[in-house]
Design a protein around this motif. Structure first.
Motif, PDB file in Angstrom:
ATOM      1  N   TYR A   1     -85.047  21.473 -58.060  1.00  0.00           N
ATOM      2  CA  TYR A   1     -84.754  21.682 -59.485  1.00  0.00           C
ATOM      3  C   TYR A   1     -84.261  23.109 -59.734  1.00  0.00           C
ATOM      4  N   ALA A   2     -84.873  24.065 -59.030  1.00  0.00           N
ATOM      5  CA  ALA A   2     -84.495  25.465 -59.246  1.00  0.00           C
ATOM      6  C   ALA A   2     -83.057  25.714 -58.814  1.00  0.00           C
TER       7      ALA A   2
ATOM      8  N   GLY B   1     -76.513  19.315 -62.638  1.00  0.00           N
ATOM      9  CA  GLY B   1     -77.656  19.709 -61.834  1.00  0.00           C
ATOM     10  C   GLY B   1     -78.883  20.080 -62.650  1.00  0.00           C
ATOM     11  N   GLY B   2     -80.029  19.992 -61.980  1.00  0.00           N
ATOM     12  CA  GLY B   2     -81.269  20.484 -62.572  1.00  0.00           C
ATOM     13  C   GLY B   2     -81.991  19.537 -63.503  1.00  0.00           C
TER      14      GLY B   2
ATOM     15  N   GLU C   1     -78.092  31.068 -58.422  1.00  0.00           N
ATOM     16  CA  GLU C   1     -78.202  32.516 -58.258  1.00  0.00           C
ATOM     17  C   GLU C   1     -79.652  32.964 -58.384  1.00  0.00           C
ATOM     18  N   ALA C   2     -80.282  32.489 -59.454  1.00  0.00           N
ATOM     19  CA  ALA C   2     -81.655  32.900 -59.712  1.00  0.00           C
ATOM     20  C   ALA C   2     -82.575  32.411 -58.603  1.00  0.00           C
ATOM     21  N   ALA C   3     -82.261  31.247 -58.039  1.00  0.00           N
ATOM     22  CA  ALA C   3     -83.072  30.730 -56.939  1.00  0.00           C
ATOM     23  C   ALA C   3     -82.961  31.652 -55.728  1.00  0.00           C
ATOM     24  N   VAL C   4     -81.744  32.110 -55.438  1.00  0.00           N
ATOM     25  CA  VAL C   4     -81.541  33.026 -54.312  1.00  0.00           C
ATOM     26  C   VAL C   4     -82.338  34.304 -54.540  1.00  0.00           C
ATOM     27  N   VAL C   5     -82.218  34.845 -55.733  1.00  0.00           N
ATOM     28  CA  VAL C   5     -82.909  36.097 -56.051  1.00  0.00           C
ATOM     29  C   VAL C   5     -84.423  35.916 -55.988  1.00  0.00           C
ATOM     30  N   SER C   6     -84.904  34.715 -56.316  1.00  0.00           N
ATOM     31  CA  SER C   6     -86.349  34.476 -56.279  1.00  0.00           C
ATOM     32  C   SER C   6     -86.854  34.244 -54.860  1.00  0.00           C
TER      33      SER C   6
ATOM     34  N   ASN D   1     -88.096  23.486 -55.686  1.00  0.00           N
ATOM     35  CA  ASN D   1     -86.935  24.262 -55.252  1.00  0.00           C
ATOM     36  C   ASN D   1     -85.632  23.518 -55.533  1.00  0.00           C
TER      37      ASN D   1
ATOM     38  N   GLY E   1     -80.695  23.548 -58.611  1.00  0.00           N
ATOM     39  CA  GLY E   1     -79.817  22.865 -59.557  1.00  0.00           C
ATOM     40  C   GLY E   1     -79.766  23.585 -60.895  1.00  0.00           C
ATOM     41  N   GLY E   2     -80.877  24.188 -61.285  1.00  0.00           N
ATOM     42  CA  GLY E   2     -80.932  24.840 -62.593  1.00  0.00           C
ATOM     43  C   GLY E   2     -80.175  26.151 -62.624  1.00  0.00           C
ATOM     44  N   ASN E   3     -80.304  26.925 -61.570  1.00  0.00           N
ATOM     45  CA  ASN E   3     -79.605  28.212 -61.512  1.00  0.00           C
ATOM     46  C   ASN E   3     -79.678  28.716 -60.076  1.00  0.00           C
TER      47      ASN E   3
END
Lengths: 499, 413
Positions: free
Chosen positions: B289-290, B359-360, B296-301, B287, B292-294
């Motif tokens: 890495y996620a 990040g990430g 927005e996408a982490a929230v949506v996931s 989580n 840090g990587g994106n």
């Protein structure tokens, strides 16, 4: 001036591991609209980036007005009379519109920026192309389509000989597209050539004089648009005939209501209000409407990403409370967002990590991941969807748009949803992969899942949806059956409140 | 394609490491037996260690070859890539060789052990900070928390007979009690960091700056309590000192004396292994890495971003606490200025080790080498009597050059 204002001959560009362009040619006549077509990954954008000095070609020559040029920077390209409207806009949100337009070449008075001149020039520019935007408002307050028009104005302001437009209509409504076409005609009459990249066949056939088609980084050919039809373009782009753009419908939707939304209102007055919606088991419910109809906002609220002021959501007849994404996941709802890059993929993470991120807890014991189980699930899920990736460790950013979208499908299927909400599921995906996405959707229906699909592409909406719900300015203006839905009836509902 | 290119399966290529390792080992053995002169000091033994590392790396590569899957390409291009990817390591090797020539005494096992010892505490701080960097944040409060933990632990662990005791009447507590208190206080401040960042969406730079100032203020207040009145804390109990100063495996055979490995080294290695596990093998790590990587996408996931960010800063706080406790034991003293600026050293080490400030991106191995690089440089330059002022300049240049090279990897034209 010769026959062509621009000749690109034998352009080759190699990225580590891929030949993005292989001996590609493009010849543009002065004062013409030259469409550049091809699937995603065909190399259109790369070719244009070579022309605009963002990339340097590894082989080949660029001849501008009969002179061979070597373009090494965007600034040089602009100086040579080439401007470009990029596919993705990057406005400076907290600066006024006019500063966005004149950035890098502000009108000066001594050592200070001449604000009055800037306002004057911007107004003049906007008048020229019939645009009604206040130059002094912040760029961030503009709608996506207005931003696009501002970007077009900016390209016009360079007085270029050649303007590259990369998907300029992706966020424009039909009316605005008409407006854009008017601007293009105007530019044409001044002798400016336009290189026009778009996926929309109808548009191309309407506006373009000539069409160059590319496939897999190679040049296929150039034809006058009068000799082309949609099917002809598609078959040349894909390299095979596409008799059907949509799979044959081979299922009957159920009667049972799986999701019922009653009188859902957003706390924001301008967003969705009083929305009622019913989704049946085993059906694809399309949501149509113009950009700004609040369709995305509505489904994001159902998915727990946005606040709800009032109204209820029922699943299988029982009321459910969704305050955050975890609630939606628990209730078997999945969402594939519209902005794949912004809120879908983790570009710098592996395909494996991307696939399992939404269902991590199923593959962990006390927070510790079970690598084997995780790998197996991701591998199977992707194999089922026919995702093409060199390995599970490949970084997501190295996959094509279509394959990224399949990974996102795989991600959400691992959460075992009953309801999948797809927001523009084929945006930015090439024709061949689109068909695959449609097949995936049908397979899901066969598995007893239900789908809500937002789409701004009319053929897709009419071709895939069993029923079409149309929204306009945050309200539902009608629900059409597959039989009664056609271009005109949907458009009428979509523009109900638009003067 | 290119004619100068040569493709070798990874499994086969790994043998080059093993062969190279064996050659180095043989050279070491020859130097030790046939050509030994006293000015070589421990060079043969160091060569043996290098040889062992290469052989082990080669074997690991052979075992892992099927899962890595890609072949090794040898060409001028891949050679250039190798040079840019490992520029800092190569520069470090050159520097070490130069230092060895100037001052042969540098070629001692003891020197290598000293470097490891000095790296230990820094590594623990860097491991804490790396989490905050991985979510494109930062943590400016790290150094002050190290100082605070040291002062708290030190103040309660003084010998009974010491004249200037912080708490004159305090009975001798069991060792773990003050240590636990120190670490818990850091955990609390870590929680504050996390709360500000996660709840109010504050930029970590500003949130941790605020906490940094608060921590220093709190530490100074505590340090100024009567009867101590801001005097350096001394008289640290021997059992507490042992935590940072014990040497393991020390022995003497005839004239050969081995001073032993500082207990800090295994402690740091264990923590390093734990953090590696957390980052790579747990939901929490993925989580991080996620996000840090994106984000927005982490929230949506459906990633629990709030809990993850809280976890990051709390964990980081705990690590600073441990670092502080060990630091006081190591130097047998504490003061409110201790730990000042550690966060910047740690951030620099992480960044030189390949952690992206966007990040990430970042690996534990990279952070470890980043920390070691800085210690080697500092230690090495001291060894050949380079003035501390010049050391600063060299350190700064290394940060700038390392990051510039690192970024050029991602830029493509």
């Amino acid at each position: 001036m010769g026959e062509y204002v621009l000749e690109m001959n034998g352009i080759t560009k190699i990225f580590p591991g891929v030949k993005a362009l292989d001996n590609v040619s493009l010849k543009v006549r002065p004062g013409s609209v030259h469409a550049l077509m091809g699937e995603n990954g065909a190399g259109k954008s790369t070719l244009m980036k070579c022309l605009f000095g963002i990339y340097q070609e590894d082989a080949g020559e660029i001849i501008l007005d009969g002179q061979t040029v070597k373009i090494t920077s965007s600034k040089q390209a602009l100086d040579l009379g080439i401007s470009m409207i990029h596919q993705e806009l990057h406005p400076i949100r907290y600066r006024p519109v006019m500063e966005n337009i004149w950035l890098g070449r502000f009108p000066m008075r001594g050592i200070a920026v001449d604000k009055k001149a800037m306002i004057r020039e911007t107004k003049k520019l906007f008048e020229e192309i019939d645009l009604n935007i206040n130059p002094e408002v912040l760029a961030g307050t503009l709608s996506a389509s207005n931003l696009q028009l501002v970007e077009i104005a900016k390209a016009v302001s360079y007085n270029s000989k050649i303007i590259i437009m990369d998907e300029p209509t992706s966020s424009l409504t039909d009316n605005e597209t008409e407006h854009l076409f008017k601007i293009i005609r105007q530019l044409q009459s001044k002798g400016c050539a336009i290189i026009y990249i778009s996926h929309k066949m109808e548009e191309i056939l309407k506006i373009a004089d000539e069409v160059t088609i590319m496939r897999d980084g190679q040049y296929v050919g150039t034809w006058p648009s009068t000799e082309l039809t949609t099917d002809l373009i598609i078959s040349r782009m894909v390299g095979r005939d596409l008799t059907n753009r949509f799979p044959q419908k081979d299922y009957t939707p159920g009667e049972e209501v799986v999701l019922r939304v009653k009188d859902l209102c957003s706390p924001l007055p301008k967003s969705f209000q009083h929305v009622n919606l019913e989704l049946h088991r085993g059906e694809i419910l399309g949501i149509g409407g113009l950009v700004g109809a609040q369709r995305t906002e509505l489904v994001e609220a159902i998915f727990g990403l946005r606040a709800i002021a009032s109204g209820t959501i029922e699943k299988d007849g029982k009321e459910i409370k969704i305050r955050k994404v975890a609630d939606a996941k628990k209730n078997g709802i999945a969402l594939l967002t519209e902005e794949r890059r912004a809120s879908g993929v983790f570009g710098i993470l592996s395909v494996l990590d991307n696939t399992v991120i939404a269902s991590q807890k199923d593959f962990a014991r006390n927070g510790v991941l079970m690598q084997g189980k995780r790998y197996k699930a991701a591998k199977e899920s992707n194999a089922q969807l026919n995702t093409k990736t060199p390995s599970m460790e490949t970084l997501m950013q190295n996959l094509s748009g279509g394959n990224q979208q399949k990974v996102l499908f795989a991600r959400w299927l691992l959460t075992h949803p009953d309801i999948l909400i797809l927001d523009e599921p084929t945006r930015g995906i090439d024709v061949g992969a689109k068909y695959e996405i449609y097949t995936i959707m049908q397979d899901l229906i066969h598995q007893g899942k239900s789908i809500i699909m937002i789409s701004s592409e009319m053929p897709e909406l009419l071709g895939m949806a069993d029923r079409v719900m149309v929204m306009c300015e945050g309200r539902v203006t009608g629900v059409l059956d597959r039989k009664e839905a056609d271009q005109i009836s949907v458009m009428r509902l979509a523009t109900k409140f638009v003067q | 394609m290119d004619k100068q290119e040569k493709v070798i399966p990874r499994g086969k290529f790994a043998y080059t490491y093993i062969i190279f390792g064996i050659i180095v080992g043989i050279i070491g053995t020859l130097l030790q037996t046939a050509f030994y002169v006293k000015t070589l000091y421990d060079l043969p033994k160091l060569l043996w260690i290098v040889a062992a590392v290469f052989v082990i790396y080669g074997i690991v590569q052979i075992i892992k070859a099927p899962s890595i899957g890609t072949d090794v390409v040898l060409s001028p291009k891949s050679a250039k890539e190798f040079l840019t990817n490992n520029a800092i390591m190569l520069a470090l090797m050159v520097l070490v060789i130069v230092i060895m020539f100037i001052e042969p005494r540098f070629m001692q096992i003891q020197v290598a052990l000293d470097i490891l010892t000095q790296s230990s505490v820094k590594l623990i701080v860097a491991l804490g900070i790396c989490f905050t960097l991985l979510i494109a944040g930062t943590d400016l409060s790290a150094g002050r928390m190290v100082g605070l933990a040291g002062v708290i632990a030190g103040s309660m662990l003084q010998t009974e007979t010491y004249a200037n005791r912080f708490f004159p009447g305090l009975p001798q507590l069991p060792l773990f009690v003050p240590i636990l208190i120190a670490i818990v206080v850091c955990l609390l401040f870590g929680t504050l960091n996390g709360f500000l960042v996660a709840k109010y969406d504050m930029h970590p730079f500003i949130a941790t700056l605020a906490v940094q100032v608060i921590v220093f203020g709190a530490c100074s207040l505590y340090f100024d309590l009567p009867p101590n009145n801001s005097q350096p804390i001394g008289g640290i109990r021997p059992d507490y000192q042992a935590l940072g100063q014990t040497k393991l495996f020390a022995f003497q055979i005839g004239t050969f004396r081995f001073d032993g490995i500082s207990v800090l080294v295994p402690i740091a290695m264990v923590i390093c292994a734990i953090i590696w596990f957390v980052l790579n093998k747990t939901v929490f790590g993925k989580n991080v890495y996620a996000i840090g990587g994106n984000r927005e996408a982490a929230v949506v996931s459906g990633v629990n971003v709030f809990a993850t960010i809280m976890g990051i800063f709390i964990l980081a706080g705990g690590l600073y606490g441990i670092a502080g406790v060990l630091e006081t034991a190591r130097v047998a003293g504490a003061g409110n200025q201790y730990g000042n600026g550690y966060e910047l050293d740690a951030i620099a080490a992480c960044v030189v080790g390949g952690v992206s400030l966007n990040g990430g991106i970042g690996k534990i191995g990279g952070i470890l080498s980043g920390v070691l690089i800085f210690t080697v440089i500092q230690y090495g330059l001291q060894f050949i009597n380079v003035s501390p002022m010049w050391q600063q300049i060299i350190k700064g240049v290394i940060i700038a050059v390392a990051v510039a090279i690192d970024l050029s990897k991602y830029r493509r034209k």
